[in-house]
Design a protein around this motif. Structure first.
Motif, PDB file in Angstrom:
ATOM      1  N   VAL A  59      17.823  62.073  55.628  1.00  0.00           N
ATOM      2  CA  VAL A  59      17.153  60.824  55.997  1.00  0.00           C
ATOM      3  C   VAL A  59      17.396  59.751  54.931  1.00  0.00           C
ATOM      4  N   THR A  60      17.268  60.147  53.662  1.00  0.00           N
ATOM      5  CA  THR A  60      17.495  59.196  52.563  1.00  0.00           C
ATOM      6  C   THR A  60      18.917  58.643  52.594  1.00  0.00           C
ATOM      7  N   VAL A  61      19.909  59.543  52.729  1.00  0.00           N
ATOM      8  CA  VAL A  61      21.314  59.108  52.722  1.00  0.00           C
ATOM      9  C   VAL A  61      21.623  58.268  53.953  1.00  0.00           C
ATOM     10  N   ALA A  62      21.101  58.669  55.107  1.00  0.00           N
ATOM     11  CA  ALA A  62      21.369  57.920  56.338  1.00  0.00           C
ATOM     12  C   ALA A  62      20.848  56.499  56.239  1.00  0.00           C
ATOM     13  N   GLY A  63      19.690  56.319  55.601  1.00  0.00           N
ATOM     14  CA  GLY A  63      19.158  54.975  55.418  1.00  0.00           C
ATOM     15  C   GLY A  63      19.909  54.185  54.371  1.00  0.00           C
ATOM     16  N   ALA A 107      16.607  60.664  64.168  1.00  0.00           N
ATOM     17  CA  ALA A 107      16.175  59.296  64.462  1.00  0.00           C
ATOM     18  C   ALA A 107      17.176  58.266  63.959  1.00  0.00           C
ATOM     19  N   TYR A 108      18.063  58.673  63.059  1.00  0.00           N
ATOM     20  CA  TYR A 108      19.091  57.763  62.534  1.00  0.00           C
ATOM     21  C   TYR A 108      20.369  57.917  63.364  1.00  0.00           C
ATOM     22  N   PRO A 109      20.884  56.835  63.919  1.00  0.00           N
ATOM     23  CA  PRO A 109      22.026  56.944  64.835  1.00  0.00           C
ATOM     24  C   PRO A 109      23.319  57.393  64.173  1.00  0.00           C
ATOM     25  N   ASN A 110      23.388  57.356  62.847  1.00  0.00           N
ATOM     26  CA  ASN A 110      24.597  57.805  62.154  1.00  0.00           C
ATOM     27  C   ASN A 110      24.527  59.278  61.763  1.00  0.00           C
ATOM     28  N   VAL A 111      23.513  60.000  62.260  1.00  0.00           N
ATOM     29  CA  VAL A 111      23.377  61.430  61.983  1.00  0.00           C
ATOM     30  C   VAL A 111      23.756  62.217  63.236  1.00  0.00           C
ATOM     31  N   PHE A 112      24.603  63.214  63.048  1.00  0.00           N
ATOM     32  CA  PHE A 112      25.097  64.090  64.113  1.00  0.00           C
ATOM     33  C   PHE A 112      24.777  65.530  63.713  1.00  0.00           C
ATOM     34  N   ALA A 113      24.998  66.463  64.617  1.00  0.00           N
ATOM     35  CA  ALA A 113      24.714  67.865  64.269  1.00  0.00           C
ATOM     36  C   ALA A 113      25.657  68.799  65.008  1.00  0.00           C
ATOM     37  N   LYS A 114      25.881  69.953  64.389  1.00  0.00           N
ATOM     38  CA  LYS A 114      26.725  70.985  64.997  1.00  0.00           C
ATOM     39  C   LYS A 114      25.865  72.134  65.508  1.00  0.00           C
ATOM     40  N   VAL A 115      26.086  72.479  66.770  1.00  0.00           N
ATOM     41  CA  VAL A 115      25.492  73.692  67.330  1.00  0.00           C
ATOM     42  C   VAL A 115      26.431  74.822  66.931  1.00  0.00           C
ATOM     43  N   SER A 116      26.189  75.349  65.771  1.00  0.00           N
ATOM     44  CA  SER A 116      27.085  76.334  65.160  1.00  0.00           C
ATOM     45  C   SER A 116      26.257  77.216  64.246  1.00  0.00           C
ATOM     46  N   GLY A 117      26.787  78.396  63.929  1.00  0.00           N
ATOM     47  CA  GLY A 117      26.147  79.253  62.949  1.00  0.00           C
ATOM     48  C   GLY A 117      24.782  79.785  63.344  1.00  0.00           C
ATOM     49  N   LEU A 118      24.424  79.707  64.620  1.00  0.00           N
ATOM     50  CA  LEU A 118      23.084  80.130  65.020  1.00  0.00           C
ATOM     51  C   LEU A 118      22.964  81.640  65.172  1.00  0.00           C
ATOM     52  N   HIS A 167      23.127  54.606  53.519  1.00  0.00           N
ATOM     53  CA  HIS A 167      24.500  54.329  53.964  1.00  0.00           C
ATOM     54  C   HIS A 167      24.572  54.392  55.495  1.00  0.00           C
ATOM     55  N   PRO A 168      24.109  53.369  56.182  1.00  0.00           N
ATOM     56  CA  PRO A 168      24.094  53.416  57.652  1.00  0.00           C
ATOM     57  C   PRO A 168      25.485  53.503  58.283  1.00  0.00           C
ATOM     58  N   GLY A 169      26.523  53.202  57.507  1.00  0.00           N
ATOM     59  CA  GLY A 169      27.881  53.305  58.027  1.00  0.00           C
ATOM     60  C   GLY A 169      28.511  54.663  57.811  1.00  0.00           C
ATOM     61  N   LEU A 170      27.784  55.584  57.166  1.00  0.00           N
ATOM     62  CA  LEU A 170      28.314  56.923  56.893  1.00  0.00           C
ATOM     63  C   LEU A 170      27.945  57.866  58.026  1.00  0.00           C
ATOM     64  N   LYS A 171      28.942  58.546  58.569  1.00  0.00           N
ATOM     65  CA  LYS A 171      28.686  59.547  59.603  1.00  0.00           C
ATOM     66  C   LYS A 171      28.286  60.857  58.917  1.00  0.00           C
ATOM     67  N   LEU A 172      27.028  61.235  59.090  1.00  0.00           N
ATOM     68  CA  LEU A 172      26.494  62.457  58.504  1.00  0.00           C
ATOM     69  C   LEU A 172      26.431  63.537  59.578  1.00  0.00           C
ATOM     70  N   VAL A 173      26.977  64.707  59.280  1.00  0.00           N
ATOM     71  CA  VAL A 173      27.021  65.800  60.242  1.00  0.00           C
ATOM     72  C   VAL A 173      26.238  66.978  59.676  1.00  0.00           C
ATOM     73  N   VAL A 174      25.121  67.303  60.310  1.00  0.00           N
ATOM     74  CA  VAL A 174      24.293  68.425  59.869  1.00  0.00           C
ATOM     75  C   VAL A 174      24.885  69.716  60.437  1.00  0.00           C
ATOM     76  N   ASP A 175      25.412  70.541  59.564  1.00  0.00           N
ATOM     77  CA  ASP A 175      26.024  71.799  59.995  1.00  0.00           C
ATOM     78  C   ASP A 175      24.953  72.795  60.436  1.00  0.00           C
ATOM     79  N   HIS A 176      25.279  73.578  61.466  1.00  0.00           N
ATOM     80  CA  HIS A 176      24.469  74.727  61.893  1.00  0.00           C
ATOM     81  C   HIS A 176      23.022  74.359  62.239  1.00  0.00           C
ATOM     82  N   LEU A 177      22.825  73.129  62.734  1.00  0.00           N
ATOM     83  CA  LEU A 177      21.472  72.645  63.050  1.00  0.00           C
ATOM     84  C   LEU A 177      20.504  72.861  61.882  1.00  0.00           C
ATOM     85  N   SER A 178      21.053  72.844  60.659  1.00  0.00           N
ATOM     86  CA  SER A 178      20.259  73.039  59.439  1.00  0.00           C
ATOM     87  C   SER A 178      19.648  74.434  59.350  1.00  0.00           C
TER      88      SER A 178
END
Length: 282
Positions: A150-154, A188-199, A156-167
């Motif tokens: 959340v801190t990084v997304a706010g 809630a931040y539009p520049n944050v994405f996530a991977k459905v992986s590692g579950l 650097h709004p231009g940075l695409k952040l990808v949360v691996d393995h749904l955290s």
């Protein structure tokens, strides 16, 4: 085009992987493209994103060499030293010209400092990634790691952040909070994405079922929407709990409805800027 947005290779003779030991069982051996290609052919997966598994230049160089030799590797998420912005800039000058260098990752979950991601130098270096149009994959494990997303997304709004393995939700323990609230806050931040992986490896390795995974995946879909989710096999790590086909079939059972085209290809292509020409694994 079907994209596996998260897989690894490693060679125990050429690169050091401190986390890999004989206790790692089936993982403690070299895994190379020739091991994965039959799985991709059998399941109809067209392209992959190769992700680092060691914080070293040797690992990044080895992955880019694999990508040069194998067209099915659409992108490489490598490693650079983010603690020193000057060194990070030099590394980006070296790697950014490679057309398949699409992102950066650091094994933050192995760092003794749980706040490594929000160190001043790291935050400054992440700004360089944003300026270069590269994504940053976040290996979040602790609840505070998602706070840092959340801190990084706010910042650097231009940075695409990808949360691996749904955290890495604690599926084996059927735990829900604080994961559910914190993943929603990150989403809630539009520049944050996530991977459905590692579950599957977060569930009971011997007795997991698709239904064990379902609440976590459905929550992710509700938070991110399919347009910000992507499928990843996490092969070969997933072999601790399931083979490649089983992981893919579980994902299809959970995500095969509306939006499947996004999750199984379009999101990864957009986030990582992948060449969308299909190159059958060979």
């Amino acid at each position: 085009m079907i994209v596996d947005a998260h897989q690894h290779f490693w060679n125990l003779e050429t690169v050091e992987y401190p986390w890999l030991t004989p206790a790692s069982g089936v993982l403690y051996r070299t895994y190379a493209p020739e091991d994965l290609i039959p799985e991709l052919r059998a399941t109809g997966v067209d392209r992959t994103v190769l992700v680092q598994a060691a914080d070293s230049r040797a690992e990044t160089d080895a992955m880019l060499a694999h990508a040069d030799a194998h067209p099915f590797i659409a992108g490489v998420v490598g490693w650079i030293d983010l603690t020193d912005p000057g060194e990070a800039a030099k590394a980006l000058d070296r790697y950014r010209p490679h057309p398949k260098f699409v992102g950066v990752r650091h094994l933050i979950h192995d760092e003794p400092d749980p706040d490594w991601l929000v160190r001043d130098g790291v935050l400054e270096s992440l700004g360089l990634l944003a300026a270069a149009g590269l994504a940053f994959d976040v290996v979040s494990l602790l609840p505070r790691h998602l706070d840092h997303v959340v801190t990084v997304a706010g910042r650097h709004p231009g940075l695409k952040l990808v949360v691996d393995h749904l955290s890495k939700p604690r599926i084996r323990d059927r735990a829900w909070e604080p994961w559910a609230t914190k993943i929603a806050a990150a989403a809630a931040y539009p520049n944050v994405f996530a991977k459905v992986s590692g579950l599957v490896t977060e569930a009971d390795h011997e007795r997991w079922s698709v239904e064990d995974l379902r609440p976590y995946v459905e929550h992710a879909v509700a938070c991110f929407g399919p347009e910000r989710l992507m499928f990843g096999s996490d092969w070969p790590v997933a072999l601790l709990a399931a083979d490649y086909r089983t992981v893919l079939e579980a994902a299809r059972a959970l995500l095969g409805g509306a939006g499947a085209e996004q999750v199984f290809g379009a999101t990864a292509a957009r986030v990582y800027g992948l060449d969308q020409e299909i190159h059958p694994p060979s």
